[in-house]
Design a protein around this motif. Structure first.
Motif, mmCIF file in Angstrom:
data_model
loop_
_atom_site.group_PDB
_atom_site.id
_atom_site.type_symbol
_atom_site.label_atom_id
_atom_site.label_comp_id
_atom_site.label_asym_id
_atom_site.label_seq_id
_atom_site.Cartn_x
_atom_site.Cartn_y
_atom_site.Cartn_z
ATOM 1 N N GLY A 231 5.912 2.088 -2.460
ATOM 2 C CA GLY A 231 6.411 1.548 -3.716
ATOM 3 C C GLY A 231 5.574 0.433 -4.283
ATOM 4 N N ARG A 232 4.594 -0.041 -3.551
ATOM 5 C CA ARG A 232 3.749 -1.091 -4.103
ATOM 6 C C ARG A 232 2.478 -0.487 -4.652
ATOM 7 N N THR A 233 1.817 -1.252 -5.500
ATOM 8 C CA THR A 233 0.554 -0.779 -6.064
ATOM 9 C C THR A 233 -0.583 -1.413 -5.302
ATOM 10 N N VAL A 234 -1.582 -0.603 -4.997
ATOM 11 C CA VAL A 234 -2.760 -1.144 -4.338
ATOM 12 C C VAL A 234 -3.610 -1.823 -5.396
ATOM 13 N N SER A 235 -3.888 -3.115 -5.218
ATOM 14 C CA SER A 235 -4.672 -3.772 -6.243
ATOM 15 C C SER A 235 -6.104 -3.994 -5.823
ATOM 16 N N CYS A 236 -6.372 -4.151 -4.540
ATOM 17 C CA CYS A 236 -7.746 -4.411 -4.122
ATOM 18 C C CYS A 236 -7.916 -4.054 -2.657
ATOM 19 N N MET A 237 -9.153 -3.751 -2.307
ATOM 20 C CA MET A 237 -9.448 -3.404 -0.924
ATOM 21 C C MET A 237 -10.767 -4.030 -0.546
ATOM 22 N N ALA A 238 -10.925 -4.337 0.728
ATOM 23 C CA ALA A 238 -12.202 -4.905 1.163
ATOM 24 C C ALA A 238 -12.425 -4.562 2.618
ATOM 25 N N TRP A 239 -13.680 -4.352 2.955
ATOM 26 C CA TRP A 239 -14.037 -4.103 4.338
ATOM 27 C C TRP A 239 -14.350 -5.423 5.023
ATOM 28 N N ASP A 240 -14.074 -5.451 6.328
ATOM 29 C CA ASP A 240 -14.474 -6.604 7.117
ATOM 30 C C ASP A 240 -15.960 -6.483 7.412
#
Lengths: 508, 98
Positions: A231-240
């Protein structure tokens, strides 16, 4: 004559058994009057390892000759033990199992009080042991039976369970076994992710039968999703940057109606069913990034202007280690911070911001209010800007006017413009492995463009499932995969197939 | 990070896991997702074989200790984890379908 040695033998035996009742007396401290009031002499538990009572036979009985003969033979055999090959020395391992309680019974020993004797000599001890009535000796006359039931008494097991639950070792074992199960379930997708070949007998029946096509395609490997993220929107992603298997995903609220706290989940590709770390934040997450120099630090930017840094090394993350409220955007390490303005660092000095009006502005870090260059062509708000990892001067921008434009740093107008359907493009990213490939995500589909092959149309188009909007995109640096986040809180991992690395593209 | 109970529940809710049993040092099941008959049967057998495996490991290297034991049958697979707390042995084990 022959009875004599036997009597001595029997005496020795008695002495040996009684010597087990050694009293722990220390002669070190002088015994004071105060100490004399309470002296407890107790008896340690008697452990008998081997108990073969001797068979005593009178010399005058009938079978005595045979027995004497056997005794003699045995004595001889003992003497010859070291020389004959029949006897071999061997070590045995004693396996320590759980102790069992056995009940024993003894005759009650008679007790009489005698005068206290504060000092003993060892010789006196030896004599004294023959007369047990002289001392106070507490003897356990009977042990209570402890029932060992097949299922266990309820109070015992509950205590055990509480103890076991708090044990770290148990938790660790649980985590390992969970990973073992998941590894066997996700074996094929993980192997595909890492680019490893999979043996045909390990693949599913369905996959073995499909023909291998030669055209570029996307293969869906797995989906990162759990009940927290639904139900949430993915706003950003990042790799370690330190651990290439760790992916941090920021979730924001879906509509302004549901005021849920923002959520950041750190997923490891080993476990797509549950994130490794869960962080609840106060505001909606707009951006995040990992630190390159400090392992385990994640910087999170929120829509209310707060930047927080979290330390991911502890398992339980409640509060950020550093939190700062900023009025305007600050570029620290290539992250985009607040809601509509985006920043991207190229070399140490120059960064780009994109604005609501659709202009892209180039600034320098050293003089941040100086506008070096403005690139304007977009008619709607510019959403995302990304530098090309292979060409230092080239960057892509995308905007809500449904176009993606390719720019060169010195040139004020775009080199190329791409459009495929009339939807706002949320994010555009270059592929880190192939020079002319980039991906873009708009509301309804994911597009992969290959500039070596085709300028006008994307080579791969992946439509979102009905009801879902795709919102975020990220390429994997170690693998030919792309992660797509959508409005239902899922991050889908697709593998790019049949997109080949050509020579780096010529920019006109 | 969630606690032991949540992790156990997640493992049990996995489609390919038939269930979990936690045993104490005597092989008596303390917490199980199966009925008590099956649990005690498995408990008896597993404690024997784990003690054997553990003595084998300790024979080969006295500093070492048994951590996990996986037994694969034709139809199923069992994973047994062993650990000690306060010199009592606690087992955990799961059944998985092939």
């Amino acid at each position: 004559t022959s009875s004599q040695p036997k009597k001595e033998f029997v005496n020795e035996e008695i002495e040996e058994t009684f010597s087990k009742y050694d009293l722990p007396i220390s002669f070190q401290e002088p015994v004071t009057q105060a100490m004399l009031k309470e002296i407890l002499i107790t008896d340690t538990d008697c452990v008998s390892l081997l108990d073969i009572p001797p068979n005593v036979v009178s010399v005058n009985s009938d079978g005595a000759d045979i027995i004497t003969e056997r005794n003699k033979q045995y004595a001889e055999a003992c003497g010859k033990r070291f020389k004959i090959d029949n006897y071999v020395d061997r070590a045995m391992q004693t396996l320590k199992r759980a102790a069992k309680n056995k009940c024993t019974q003894m005759d009650l020993m008679l007790k009489t009080d005698a005068g206290n004797m504060p000092l003993f000599h060892l010789s006196a001890l030896r004599e004294a042991f023959c007369f047990p009535q002289t001392f106070d000796m507490f003897v356990i006359s009977s042990c209570s039976l402890k029932d060992v039931e097949a299922v266990g008494t309820s109070s015992n097991t509950k205590l055990d369970w509480e103890l076991i639950k708090t044990s770290e070792k148990f938790h660790y074992l649980l985590v390992i076994t969970e990973r073992i199960i998941l590894r066997s379930i996700f074996h094929c997708p993980l192997a595909a992710y890492r680019g490893l070949p999979v043996k045909p007998e390990e693949m599913d029946q369905s996959k073995r039968c499909t023909e291998i096509s030669c055209s570029p395609a996307l293969e869906c490997l797995w989906v990162f999703s759990c009940e927290l993220t639904r139900g949430r929107t993915v706003s950003c992603m990042a790799w370690d940057k330190n651990n290439p298997d760790l992916l941090a995903v920021g979730y924001s609220e879906t509509d302004s109606m549901n005021e849920k706290p923002g959520l950041v989940c750190c997923w490891c590709i080993i476990n797509p069913t549950w994130p490794e770390r869960i962080i609840y934040c106060d505001g909606a997450i707009t951006t995040l990034d990992f630190s390159a120099n400090h392992p385990g630090r994640l910087a999170v930017g929120m829509s209310d202007g707060v930047i927080a840094i979290y330390n991911l090394q502890t398992a339980d993350i409640k509060a950020p280690t550093f939190s700062k409220y900023v009025e305007e955007t600050v570029g620290s390490f290539a992250t985009c911070i607040s809601h509509k303005d985006c920043l991207f660092l190229q070399d140490a000095n120059i960064y780009l911001t994109c604005t609501w009006e659709g202009n892209i502005q180039k600034r320098s870090c050293s003089r941040s209010y100086d506008l070096l260059e403005t690139y304007s062509k977009h008619s709607g708000p510019a959403n995302c800007v990304t530098w090309c990892p292979f060409h230092p001067d080239v960057f892509l921008s995308c905007s809500s006017d449904s176009t993606i434009r390719l720019w060169k740093q010195d040139c004020k107008s775009p080199m190329l413009s791409f459009t495929s359907n009339h939807r706002a493009v949320h994010e555009v990213r270059w592929s880190p492995r192939q020079a002319a490939v980039f991906g873009a995500v708009n509301d309804s589909q994911l597009e992969i463009w290959d500039l070596n092959t085709n300028f006008l149309n994307p080579v791969i188009v992946q439509r979102a499932a009905p009801g879902l909007k795709m919102t975020s995109l990220l390429f994997a640096s170690r693998s030919d995969c792309v992660m797509v986040g959508d409005s239902c809180g899922q991050v889908t991992v697709y593998k790019l197939q049949n997109i080949f690395t050509g020579e780096s593209s010529q920019v006109k | 990070m969630d606690g032991v109970e949540e992790t156990l529940k997640r493992i049990e809710s996995n489609a390919s896991v038939a269930g979990t049993i936690v045993l104490n040092s005597e092989g008596v099941p303390i917490r199980s997702s199966f009925d008590s008959g099956t649990s005690s049967r498995y408990g008896r057998e597993v404690s024997e074989i784990t003690a054997l495996a553990r003595s084998a490991v300790r024979d080969l290297d006295p500093q070492n200790d048994l951590q996990l034991l996986c037994i694969r049958f034709n139809k199923r697979e069992i994973i047994i984890g062993a650990g000690e707390i306060l010199s009592e042995i606690s087992f955990l084990f799961l059944l998985i379908d092939s």
